[in-house]
Write a protein that holds these residues in place. Structure first.
Motif, PDB file in Angstrom:
ATOM      1  N   THR A 637      -3.941   1.400   0.171  1.00  0.00           N
ATOM      2  CA  THR A 637      -5.101   1.040   0.992  1.00  0.00           C
ATOM      3  C   THR A 637      -6.428   1.404   0.332  1.00  0.00           C
ATOM      4  O   THR A 637      -7.467   1.376   0.990  1.00  0.00           O
ATOM      5  N   ASP A 639      -9.912   1.280  -1.754  1.00  0.00           N
ATOM      6  CA  ASP A 639     -11.030   0.338  -1.692  1.00  0.00           C
ATOM      7  C   ASP A 639     -11.455  -0.029  -3.108  1.00  0.00           C
ATOM      8  O   ASP A 639     -11.998   0.806  -3.840  1.00  0.00           O
ATOM      9  N   SER A 667      -7.695  -8.815   0.602  1.00  0.00           N
ATOM     10  CA  SER A 667      -8.689  -7.784   0.263  1.00  0.00           C
ATOM     11  C   SER A 667     -10.032  -8.371  -0.145  1.00  0.00           C
ATOM     12  O   SER A 667     -11.036  -7.650  -0.173  1.00  0.00           O
ATOM     13  N   ASP A 676      -8.511  -2.212   6.221  1.00  0.00           N
ATOM     14  CA  ASP A 676      -7.284  -1.871   5.501  1.00  0.00           C
ATOM     15  C   ASP A 676      -6.031  -2.109   6.343  1.00  0.00           C
ATOM     16  O   ASP A 676      -4.972  -1.558   6.054  1.00  0.00           O
TER      17      ASP A 676
END
Length: 709
Positions: A637, A639, A667, A676
């Motif tokens: 998850t 970023d 994403s 997420d």
């Protein structure tokens, strides 16, 4: 795959001189003080987890994961990470071994390939230090230190107009940068955070001797090709190993990431350490609307034209295929990413969350008299500027010198004397400061031109202009003069002498008089285009300054309200993102947290070993050696975005458990608002890397170095 913000290879037929009419979006500095940090609770995770090393969220990590990171851990992680052109990387041994993605090292791999072999296709495994090949135009930057210089930059901003503020801000940043370089001998960069809410000075050590150690075949590093790009489950070995040298010997870093042979496990806390390129999470709704309705559609149209031309050119012969394959790869990747970015802007559920936050924050600002006075008008001013930019977008895009590198050179030659005669603040953004000198140097560089390529490029641009502009448009009358785009391009490119650097030098050194007297068809055309396009370019530059000045006000308001509880937008500088190794629901079922070698060979069989799902011969011949349960890829998850490619994925002990190479399609909207629930980062598993090195590439030398044997 989340590679760098789109850029074309240096020397490419598509790498045009920066003299087009698209204005540079140079942020203007709002002459206002940020309000003091308040106790306003931070919004949810919409702003993501791209934390700076200036302000790591130690309390958040402890509260969320029961993880305590001390300064020694943070310093070690920072110094083990490096930045390479367009991507991220890391030191992974005490002898300067560097890990990154294959797609981040494509230029290095091509430059190291001998004329009779293409390492992109065959792969390359060095057998000793002496066998490691030097890469051209490759370097590694290591972040040594950073310093808050917000007060110093702002103290220099005293202008009352956007143009004056831009000039003063640029000068202040240059002063801080130059002083840093002289004092330290390092590479120094002033980084704008929170759209100008804060400024930080980053100091880098640059390593210039970087050599190729190992790269797999493209058929396995980019397994599944464009159909699988930005998807999951995946089966890619997207890795390359480089080595940094100093004084012709392997560099011995004090800080490097040790290897986890166990690798990432489901539910585990992991960190991605890399250099995300850019995000737009602080953008206003009006800025996002402009991207959705104006900029992204135009960008995608341009990508389609470029891909069509490059594929036509690459089909000529094997040499042409090798010449253009990296550019095709880059543009196709950028195209798919841009489609994904735009998908988030047309998703009403995603944009509703952004609208709700903006509405709530504006109400908070308007409810306070002092904040309302400083920041209250920023959103409406930005929206007005975006509407005006949209109204002139076609003229800004077409009333210039785009399409052909030779036409771009002609435009630069025509504009250099006229722009140089103006005060800096009245020039087009591309010619302010030292940028005019940079354009002059580009014009006078020795460059090889393929006239057939130039004709195709220019004809494609003119065809697009004829399609979008009205039939009686003055630009079309000037350029086409009743001819077809193909005929006009043929006449202009065949008639020009600008392929000769001496001809360009004579015009540049002859100044305005030589430009005015020239009969070269591209110079004649550029003289006609310049007065037509310049007013639109200047208007667009002023509107960009308005947008930037007000975006900075909004950034200062956000920073004042939430401080460093919110991570700033990505700036292609070092960040650390936390996340969990975790699968997700998709297509009515579940995506596993990991894929395995079983899945790779099954996928090849299911597609009858046809490209892009063909497994390389080397792998097929060694299949029996492999532990088929070995994890190959996994999701988390964390970023990430373009620029994060090549980032190491580490555990609590700062051990490598994986290597970022992509994100799933879900994403991509995270560019503007982070979620997420199903958005995932995709990585190569550390166990899969070692298994491949030992049993497929027969390189115990590299595998042992990784695991510390």
């Amino acid at each position: 795959m989340p590679s760098s913000p789109f850029r074309l290879p240096k020397g490419s037929a598509f790498a045009l001189v920066l003299v087009t009419l698209t204005p540079a979006a140079v942020p203007a500095v709002a002459q206002v003080a940020a309000p003091p940090a308040t106790s306003t609770s931070a919004p949810g995770k919409e702003f993501g987890t791209m934390w700076t090393f200036d302000a790591p969220p130690l309390d958040y990590w402890k509260r969320t994961y029961n993880f305590n990171a001390d300064q020694a851990w943070l310093d070690h992680v920072r110094l083990a990470a490096v930045r390479i052109p367009g991507c991220s990387a890391s030191f992974v041994s005490s002898r300067g071994l560097v890990m990154t993605n294959h797609h981040c090292a494509r230029a290095c791999i091509s430059s190291a390939s001998p004329k009779d072999t293409n390492y992109q296709r065959t792969g390359f495994v060095s057998q000793s230090l002496a066998d490691e090949r030097k890469c051209s135009a490759m370097y590694a930057d290591q972040l040594q230190s950073f310093e808050d210089v917000t007060a110093r930059i702002r103290s220099k901003i005293k202008g009352t107009t956007s143009g004056a503020q831009v000039e003063q801000r640029t000068k202040a940043i240059a002063e801080v940068t130059d002083e840093c370089v002289k004092a330290t001998g390092l590479r120094c960069e002033v980084v704008t955070l929170y759209q100008g809410g804060a400024y930080s000075l980053y100091r880098y050590k640059r390593y210039l001797d970087v050599r190729l150690v190992m790269a797999p075949e493209e058929d396995i590093s980019f397994y599944g090709g464009d159909p699988d790009n930005f998807t999951y489950p995946r089966y890619d070995l997207d890795m390359t190993f480089l080595r940094v040298y100093e004084n012709d010997a392997p560099f011995q870093p004090k800080d490097y990431f040790k290897w986890s042979e166990k690798g990432a496990e489901e539910g585990e806390l992991v960190f991605v350490v890399g250099n995300p390129g850019s995000t737009g999470r602080l953008n206003t709704i009006s800025q996002m609307d402009f991207l959705r309705d104006v900029q992204y559609p135009a960008t995608l149209s341009g990508f389609d034209r470029q891909i069509g031309i490059l594929k036509e050119l690459s089909a000529r012969n094997e040499d042409a295929k090798r010449q253009f394959e990296n550019q095709i790869f880059s543009i196709e990747n950028a195209r798919k990413a841009t489609i994904g970015y735009r998908s988030g802007l047309v998703d009403s559920a995603i944009t509703a969350r952004k609208r709700a936050f903006e509405s709530d924050f504006r109400k908070r600002v308007m409810a306070d008299a002092a904040l309302r006075s400083k920041y209250g008008g920023a959103w409406d001013a930005t929206a007005a500027a975006q509407r005006q930019l949209a109204s002139i977008n076609k003229q800004v895009r077409y009333y210039g010198f785009a399409g052909s590198q030779l036409l771009n050179l002609a435009g630069g030659i025509v504009r250099l004397p006229s722009q140089g005669a103006l005060p800096d603040s009245l020039r087009l953004p591309q010619y302010r400061g030292q940028q005019g000198t940079a354009i002059r140097n580009q014009i006078l560089n020795e460059v090889a031109f393929d006239k057939e390529v130039e004709k195709l490029l220019l004809a494609s641009q003119l065809t697009a202009a004829r399609k979008e502009l009205p039939a009686n448009d003055p630009f079309l009358r000037i350029v086409l003069a009743g001819r077809s785009p193909e005929v006009a391009a043929e006449a202009l490119i065949e008639g020009t002498k600008l392929t000769d650097v001496q001809a360009r030098r004579a015009l540049v050194e002859g100044g305005a008089a030589a430009v005015a007297a020239s009969t070269d068809p591209l110079i004649v055309l550029a003289r006609k285009i310049d007065p037509l396009g310049r007013p639109f370019a200047m208007r667009a530059a002023r509107l960009a300054d308005v947008s930037s000045a007000n975006a900075e006000k909004i950034g200062q308001a956000l920073f004042g309200a939430y401080g460093q509880a919110l991570p700033p937008d990505a700036t292609f500088t070092l960040r650390i993102s936390d996340g969990l190794v975790k699968g997700y629901p998709y297509n009515g079922t579940l995506a596993p947290y990991k894929t395995s070698l079983f899945g790779l060979f099954a996928r090849g069989a299911e597609f009858n070993q046809q490209p892009p799902f063909r497994i390389p011969d080397r792998w097929m011949q060694r299949q029996a050696r492999l532990d088929m349960t070995t994890p190959l890829n996994f999701v988390s998850t964390n970023d990430i975005i373009g620029g994060n490619s090549g980032s190491p994925v580490i555990n609590r002990n700062a051990e490598v458990v994986g290597l970022i190479f992509d994100g799933n399609i879900e994403s991509l909207p995270n560019r503007f608002i982070f979620t997420d629930e199903i958005a995932r980062s995709v990585s190569v598993h550390s166990r899969g890397i070692v298994e491949a090195l030992r049993k497929v590439y027969e390189s115990p030398r590299i595998a042992d170095e990784l695991v510390g044997r």
